[in-house]
Write an enzyme that holds these catalytic residues in place. Structure first.
Site, PDB file in Angstrom:
ATOM      1  CG  ASP A   1     -12.875   5.764  -6.570  1.00  0.00           C
ATOM      2  OD1 ASP A   1     -12.118   6.024  -7.531  1.00  0.00           O
ATOM      3  OD2 ASP A   1     -13.162   4.594  -6.234  1.00  0.00           O
TER       4      ASP A   1
ATOM      5  CD  GLU B   1      -5.049   5.830  -8.846  1.00  0.00           C
ATOM      6  OE1 GLU B   1      -5.218   4.859  -9.629  1.00  0.00           O
ATOM      7  OE2 GLU B   1      -5.708   5.975  -7.807  1.00  0.00           O
TER       8      GLU B   1
ATOM      9  NE  ARG C   1      -3.869   0.214   0.716  1.00  0.00           N
ATOM     10  CZ  ARG C   1      -4.963  -0.018  -0.021  1.00  0.00           C
ATOM     11  NH1 ARG C   1      -5.220   0.731  -1.084  1.00  0.00           N
ATOM     12  NH2 ARG C   1      -5.777  -1.019   0.295  1.00  0.00           N
TER      13      ARG C   1
ATOM     14  NE  ARG D   1      -3.014  -4.690  -6.699  1.00  0.00           N
ATOM     15  CZ  ARG D   1      -3.765  -4.133  -5.769  1.00  0.00           C
ATOM     16  NH1 ARG D   1      -3.432  -2.963  -5.259  1.00  0.00           N
ATOM     17  NH2 ARG D   1      -4.861  -4.729  -5.344  1.00  0.00           N
TER      18      ARG D   1
ATOM     19  CG  HIS E   1      -3.149   3.016  -7.612  1.00  0.00           C
ATOM     20  ND1 HIS E   1      -3.216   3.945  -6.605  1.00  0.00           N
ATOM     21  CD2 HIS E   1      -4.304   2.309  -7.537  1.00  0.00           C
ATOM     22  CE1 HIS E   1      -4.346   3.800  -5.939  1.00  0.00           C
ATOM     23  NE2 HIS E   1      -5.030   2.803  -6.506  1.00  0.00           N
TER      24      HIS E   1
END
Length: 284
Positions: free
Chosen positions: A198, A257, A62, A86, A154
């Site tokens: 978001d 991002e 994270r 990832r 990201h």
């Protein structure tokens, strides 16, 4: 200092590279092919990395710049959220110092396959560490049929207070509000982040700038090869549900991002290549 110093260490069996040169310090994880930290000399850290991040096989780290590929977000067909790159083990293919003194790393996944993905591709991530941080993700379809690719670099940015910052560069752009059932809106003025945010901004390759009064700096994010920008912060309520984010951790991070959105996926023909890239710099 002169030259580049690169050392390798383990965090819970995950190999990471510590890089220092005349311009900056950085940390790169081979797990996920992920930049974890970038800090120009004399500056606060530019990237946010959760103090509760989990380092382990099959786990996403994270913070920093996770590589979301070959799909972004969740898929109706299933598979891990944000794809499998990832959580894959990348290899260090090349390392060196450029003529201007910047450090260049090239990481690779020579062949990627997954039970949840009907495709095959090779991936390379080029990371250049200098006064600016440059990250490029290049993919080649090595299969025999066309594949649809959505993806993101990201990036989590370190900020003084998420509710005090703003993001320039997206005014007038249409976006889908993922926190509000994908309702479509047009951005009015600069983006501010209060509560859960978001947003998927569509058909934009615009440069974005994070204005941070608390740290008295501007973070400039230039991008190429992608057709969207995601702006994200979980807000207080969602952060409390995330085991790898401290309850108050959301206050000091903001994601802007570089993305290729699922609705605008790249159709990659056999042997065709495609590159997305981001360049991050700090201005006072």
């Amino acid at each position: 200092m002169e030259g580049t110093q690169i050392t390798q260490r383990l965090i819970n069996k995950i190999a990471v590279l510590d890089i220092e040169n005349a311009f900056a310090r950085a940390v790169v994880s081979l797990h996920g092919g992920q930049v974890l930290s970038f800090q120009p000399h004399g500056e606060e850290k530019v990237l946010w990395l959760s103090p509760d991040a989990v380092y382990g096989e099959g786990k996403a780290i994270r913070g920093g710049i996770p590589v979301c590929w070959p799909w972004f977000s969740k898929r109706a067909e299933g598979g891990p959220n944000h794809g499998f790159a990832r959580t894959s083990l990348w290899r260090l293919k090349e390392q060196g110092t450029l003529e201007g003194g910047e450090t260049r790393l090239l990481l690779s996944l020579p062949e990627t396959t997954h039970a949840a993905w009907d495709g095959s591709a090779s991936l390379e991530t080029e990371i250049i560490i200098g006064k600016e941080l440059k990250v490029s993700l290049t993919m080649q379809n090595i299969g025999e049929k066309t594949v649809a690719i959505s993806q993101a670099l990201h990036t989590y940015f370190n900020v003084s207070d998420v509710e005090a910052i703003s993001v320039e560069g997206l005014a007038g752009r249409r976006y889908l509000d993922e926190a509000d059932n994908q309702k479509a809106w047009v951005q009015q003025g600069d983006v501010t982040l209060k509560g859960e945010v978001d947003r998927a901004y569509l058909n934009t390759s615009d440069t974005c700038t994070i204005i941070d009064p608390g740290l008295k700096r501007r973070i400039v994010i230039r991008k190429s090869g992608s057709n969207g920008t995601i702006v994200w912060n979980p807000g207080a309520e969602l952060a409390q549900q995330m085991a790898d984010v401290p309850d108050e951790g959301y206050r000091n991070m903001a994601c802007v991002e570089t993305a290729t959105l699922p609705a605008l996926a790249v159709q990659l023909e056999p042997q065709e290549t495609h590159t997305i890239s981001t360049c991050i710099s700090v201005l006072r």
